[in-house]
Write an enzyme that holds these catalytic residues in place. Structure first.
Site, mmCIF file in Angstrom:
data_model
loop_
_atom_site.group_PDB
_atom_site.id
_atom_site.type_symbol
_atom_site.label_atom_id
_atom_site.label_comp_id
_atom_site.label_asym_id
_atom_site.label_seq_id
_atom_site.Cartn_x
_atom_site.Cartn_y
_atom_site.Cartn_z
ATOM 1 N N THR A 175 0.853 -1.269 -0.017
ATOM 2 C CA THR A 175 -0.214 0.071 0.136
ATOM 3 C C THR A 175 1.151 1.226 -0.319
ATOM 4 O OG1 THR A 175 -1.738 -0.991 0.982
ATOM 5 C CG2 THR A 175 -1.461 1.242 1.635
ATOM 6 N N ASP A 206 -9.153 -0.202 5.411
ATOM 7 C CA ASP A 206 -8.885 1.266 6.030
ATOM 8 C C ASP A 206 -8.594 2.280 4.953
ATOM 9 O OD1 ASP A 206 -6.490 -0.339 5.686
ATOM 10 O OD2 ASP A 206 -5.645 1.353 6.763
HETATM 11 N N1 ASP Z 1 -4.314 -1.544 4.596
HETATM 12 C C1 ASP Z 1 -4.651 -2.190 3.366
HETATM 13 C C2 ASP Z 1 -5.970 -2.912 3.540
HETATM 14 O O1 ASP Z 1 -6.199 -3.479 4.546
HETATM 15 C C3 ASP Z 1 -3.497 -3.275 3.172
HETATM 16 C C4 ASP Z 1 -2.283 -2.830 3.262
HETATM 17 O O2 ASP Z 1 -1.902 -1.563 3.899
HETATM 18 O O3 ASP Z 1 -1.185 -3.490 2.781
HETATM 19 O O4 ASP Z 1 -6.628 -2.901 2.546
#
Ligand code: ASP
Length: 310
Positions: A175, A206
């Site tokens: 991300t 999130d």
């Molecule tokens: N936070 C992101 C989600 O849960 C994934 C990530 O940060 O790797 O969609």
């Protein structure tokens, strides 16, 4: 006194394998340079965050835009959110599959939603983006061989809880996020993601939710990465900015928000929730915290110069 400008970004907190370190480092350095130039040309914090995240969405090293992970249907689904701390307003999209740069759709919504809409989802968000002239691509545009292979591996497993993706070296979590402070003292924060690997189609984490995957106020901003269902439960980025507002330094704010995540949320096997976040305050000071083996990040200010760490 001259208003300091500054910029911090991340490319996911996880156990980045040795063979992927260089691609992460290069991707961070390239995006940092894009952001630095934008700030030096006098662009706003919001424009800078969009320029940085667009660059990272186009980079297949990260789990955002091209190179995003696949859901259980073998498809990419993308989320992005952007907040203007000065106006205390946000724009976001979730679960889009055809918008080339989801952060640009979030930006359009931020500029034009005018309190009537801030978060658009799925085909409605795609139709909105198309109607407003943003680039639309076939869903296959985002696919990489690396992620197709990962999908096939995960599909072959008997039991898979998506929180497992947020431990060890099971899956990528590239991300991307950015917080910028511009020459008028305004803060913006944004995050873009392909979400968690092998999740249910339609699952949103999130990243497009203000207060969870990103937040900005006149005091500062934050962007997070990690297990989305856990981050949302503790309002990770909202907590970090609230900590800044209560007088903590950017580093203390990042650490205290992350400690709250790990203390309050456990996965089904009892392990503390994992993730990471970046924080920037209105005086141009940085905070970085993560409880994973690595987090790709980079920052720049006139005081620190350009720093990239993976
Ligand atoms: N936070 C992101 C989600 O849960 C994934 C990530 O940060 O790797 O969609």
């Amino acid at each position: 006194m001259k208003q300091p400008v500054a910029l911090i970004l991340h490319g996911g907190a996880w156990d980045i394998p040795p063979e992927e370190l260089e691609a992460h480092r290069e991707g961070m350095a390239r995006a940092l340079e894009v952001g630095r130039r934008a700030l030096e040309e006098g662009r706003s914090a919001v424009e800078t965050v969009v320029a940085v995240l667009r660059t990272l969405e186009d980079d297949p090293a990260f789990d955002a835009g091209v190179g995003a992970v696949l859901n259980r249907a073998g498809e990419v689904q993308l989320d992005a959110g952007l907040m203007d701390g000065h106006r205390l307003d946000f724009g976001a999209v979730a679960c889009v599959q055809r918008v080339r740069n989801p952060i640009e759709a979030a930006w359009h919504i931020l500029r034009h939603g005018a309190g009537q809409y801030s978060l658009l989802v799925g085909p409605f968000a795609e139709a909105y983006a198309e109607a407003h002239g943003l680039q639309i691509v076939p869903p296959t545009y985002f696919l990489t061989e690396r992620e197709r292979e990962r999908f096939l591996r995960l599909q072959a497993e008997a039991y898979y809880h998506s929180s497992q993706a947020f431990r060890g070296n099971r899956a990528p979590r590239g991300t991307v996020g950015c917080v910028a402070l511009d020459s008028e003292g305004r803060i913006a924060a944004g995050t873009s993601t392909g979400g968690a690997p092998y999740t249910l189609p339609g699952r949103v984490g999130d990243s497009p939710l203000p207060g969870c995957g990103y937040y900005a106020s006149p005091w500062g901003g934050a962007s997070a990465t990690g297990w989305g269902e856990a981050i949302a439960r503790v309002l990770l980025c909202g907590e970090a900015v609230r900590a800044l507002e209560s007088g903590m330094s950017a580093q203390e704010a990042a650490e205290s928000a992350l400690a709250r995540l790990a203390e309050r949320v456990r996965d089904p096997e009892g392990h503390p929730a994992t993730g990471g976040l970046i924080v920037l305050d209105a005086r141009g000071r940085f905070g970085i915290a993560y409880n994973t083996p690595r987090m790709a990040r980079a920052f720049w200010s006139e005081t620190t110069g350009a720093v990239c760490e993976v």
